[in-house]
Design a protein around this motif. Sequence first.
Motif, PDB file in Angstrom:
ATOM      1  N   PHE A  55       0.823  -1.207   0.000  1.00  0.00           N
ATOM      2  CA  PHE A  55       0.000   0.000   0.000  1.00  0.00           C
ATOM      3  C   PHE A  55       0.857   1.256   0.000  1.00  0.00           C
ATOM      4  CE2 PHE A  55      -2.115   3.470   2.295  1.00  0.00           C
ATOM      5  CZ  PHE A  55      -3.170   3.690   1.419  1.00  0.00           C
ATOM      6  N   VAL A  56       1.842   1.309   0.895  1.00  0.00           N
ATOM      7  CA  VAL A  56       2.676   2.516   1.000  1.00  0.00           C
ATOM      8  C   VAL A  56       3.438   2.757  -0.296  1.00  0.00           C
ATOM      9  CG1 VAL A  56       4.668   3.524   2.171  1.00  0.00           C
ATOM     10  CG2 VAL A  56       2.869   2.419   3.510  1.00  0.00           C
ATOM     11  N   ARG A  57       4.022   1.712  -0.854  1.00  0.00           N
ATOM     12  CA  ARG A  57       4.808   1.864  -2.071  1.00  0.00           C
ATOM     13  C   ARG A  57       3.941   2.386  -3.224  1.00  0.00           C
ATOM     14  NH1 ARG A  57       9.580  -0.392  -3.162  1.00  0.00           N
ATOM     15  NH2 ARG A  57       9.309  -1.932  -1.496  1.00  0.00           N
ATOM     16  N   GLU A  58       2.787   1.745  -3.424  1.00  0.00           N
ATOM     17  CA  GLU A  58       1.937   2.157  -4.543  1.00  0.00           C
ATOM     18  C   GLU A  58       1.342   3.548  -4.319  1.00  0.00           C
ATOM     19  OE1 GLU A  58      -2.268   0.747  -6.480  1.00  0.00           O
ATOM     20  OE2 GLU A  58      -0.694  -0.790  -6.277  1.00  0.00           O
ATOM     21  N   TYR A  59       0.947   3.822  -3.075  1.00  0.00           N
ATOM     22  CA  TYR A  59       0.338   5.132  -2.813  1.00  0.00           C
ATOM     23  C   TYR A  59       1.343   6.252  -3.021  1.00  0.00           C
ATOM     24  CZ  TYR A  59      -2.765   8.615  -0.896  1.00  0.00           C
ATOM     25  OH  TYR A  59      -3.577   9.733  -0.763  1.00  0.00           O
TER      26      TYR A  59
END
Length: 420
Positions: A55-59
């Motif tokens: 989630f953090v990487r894509e966001y």
Amino acid sequence: MKNRILARTLALVCATVIATALGGCGMLPGGGPDSRTVTIWLMKDSVSDEFLDRFVREYEDTHPGVELDVVFQEWTGIGAKVTAALRGEGTPDVVEVGNTQVAQYAEANGLLDLTLEALRDLGSDQWLPGLAAPGAVNGSQYGIPWYAANRVVVYNKDLFAAAGIAQPPKTRTQWIKATRKLNSGGNQGIYLSGQDWYTLAGFIWDEGGDLAVENAGRWEGALHTPAALRGMKFYQQLQALGDGPENADEETPPQAGVFARGDVAQIIATPSAARAIEKENPALKGRLGFFPIPGKTAGKPGAVFTGGSDLVIPKKTDERGAAIEVVKALAGERWQTDLARTMSYVPNKSTLAPAVVGQEATAAMAAGAAQGRATPNSPEWAAVEAQNPIKPYMTAVLQGGNAGREAKRASDRITTTLSG
């Protein structure tokens, strides 16, 4: 990812000392005058490291200039910590809270009203009622449903097969009949402790009753109503088909340990109980099944208490717009589907239930969650649970006490507590 974690660590150090020494953190990787950091408080073990990394990487990749700083919190003592944060003491931008905790924070006037976003962007008309209702206070939506979990029937497939029961029951009548058949030959048809009041609540809701109701702004206990008494009568009928203690709850002793002995056909629990059962008795691995708590008719599972979490945004956030976008992402279809499959949670919308098809336990939860409810949405309900007059009421009835009289006594105690 290691560089990003290092950058967040440095950012936290910088934020701590900026008032006394440093002039800013703009030189940190990813920093600069246009960068923003959204601080998110999540509860320990709510998500896996793998989900969070994705989630953090894509966001961050799709939202240039935004960094997510995720801080895990312990459930113990979280109420006081959130309350302090809402007053402005180290306020985060997004907070995960238990779905039944939203009312107390909203009543303190510490949360951002997200009604518009709920209606316009998040499809609130499709949310699970057990998550959505507790997040709404006085007509405004403060809590955005994130994930749910609820009780199902965990059963021993071998004992069902030995009793000639090929399919799990779908109605209360079928359930009682099957459980009576299973309750023989030294086996317990069901292990149901006498004070499992969350399970009782579901039976009461099935009958059209409630634990407490609000009349003209005043909350009153409702255990003595005819509908609630019918729910207790069914509980009494089911509980008698096993050797569960009348004067203890499901953790005294832990029902998973009792089930692990191998002579109990069913318990009512969240599917996570299966891990504890299999750990204690590895021979049961692969021999456990799950089905929704049966309702009064075959086409509608029984009502259940829906536990889980909502996402809230403190009024005092410095990143209102960015925080709203993060919540919209976490509560949206893309990440709801990922979260459900990764963590075996029920997603926040009934329309997303197909995401867990093929996962027997989670699918059983999702079917029940469609009929899910929450405890009365009073900011004082936590005080009721702390004293919990429902438990001794249940024991008194199971030990032969007059149901109407004992229910009225418990209702009066609930009313007094809810009056503050």
